[in-house]
Design an enzyme around this catalytic site. Sequence first.
Site, PDB file in Angstrom:
ATOM      1  NE  ARG A  73      14.387  53.621  11.770  1.00 58.17           N
ATOM      2  CZ  ARG A  73      15.201  52.607  12.088  1.00 58.17           C
ATOM      3  NH1 ARG A  73      15.239  51.518  11.340  1.00 58.17           N
ATOM      4  NH2 ARG A  73      15.986  52.695  13.143  1.00 58.17           N
ATOM      5  CE  LYS A 175      14.419  51.728  16.610  1.00 56.47           C
ATOM      6  NZ  LYS A 175      14.413  50.253  16.474  1.00 56.47           N
ATOM      7  CD  GLU A 209      10.104  43.576  11.489  1.00 57.83           C
ATOM      8  OE1 GLU A 209      11.114  44.270  11.558  1.00 57.83           O
ATOM      9  OE2 GLU A 209       8.954  44.041  11.472  1.00 57.83           O
TER      10      GLU A 209
END
Length: 332
Positions: A73, A175, A209
């Site tokens: 990621r 992220k 989310e």
Amino acid sequence: MAAFGTVFMPHMAFTTFENNHWNEATIVASDSIQLHPGAHVLHYSSTCFEGLKAFKHEDGSVHVFRMDQNLNRFDQSSRLLSLPDIDQAQVSKMILDIVEQYSADIPEPPGSMYIRPTHIGTEAAIGKAAAPSISSMLYVLISPVGDYFAGGSKPLRVLLDETGMRCAPHMGMIKSGGNYASALGPILAAKRDVQADQILFCPNGDVQETGAANFLLIDGNEIITKALDSSFLHGVTRNSILTLAADLGMKVTETQLSVDELLTRAAKPNVEAALSGTAAVLTSVGTLIHNGKEHAVGTGEHGPTTQKLRQALNDIQWGKAPDTHNWLTRVG
């Protein structure tokens, strides 16, 4: 006990990308970095990071949880932000080296060593609003942490927001610091106005989310969550919990979940809801707040299935259950 993530080890692993290659990684003082005031990251948010943990087992050995998934990621975030591609082997060694150096400082479970690899664009060029940084810096900070809910956790109060979204849809699976910054204003307003702990972003009724965690709904023997797409973060803890749920014989459903369906299901007595993330692991949601009205999720208390799944994950991390999925990387 200091607040989660506020204590750092005095050294970190460090490298830079210059002249089209990564330099050899070194161990440096954690407060030693220098940035030009015109650095790309300070103006155009060319920054991404990861969060993972190392755990100490009863025999004294140390293990990092799902490092490969976090590195994948991290690599993806770097590419999607047009930062230099990371060298996964190099970053893996940086993580293991700095954790090994401070292995004696890792708290016993439920404590752990929180690991924060960070990648930032460093080129001093304020004319590059529409161009990437050609140089970057990558470092691995580590922070000994206790239980995220050291004072005892209460089921969370979560506000359903159908008008806003956590971040731009094409940025969701990155992220990046900017995503957290964009969610901060609405979260603070929700805390002030309705005493919510978090916002569950549901643009146009699509349950996505919260500001810092994935959302899971547990209805009897079925666990339901939004199917992966580019609009939200693909949580490593989310993936781990879904895998363990399947191991326990639960039905795993990844689909579009609407606010209407969520509220209808939440009214049933055997339904639970939870937030998943590296820091909090898996945390019960007791109340959903929607259009000024409060809806208890099931009993409104901690859910037994949520606690069972959390314990199953902790048992693997802490070395109390077999690591059948090869999620642990031994340090040293």
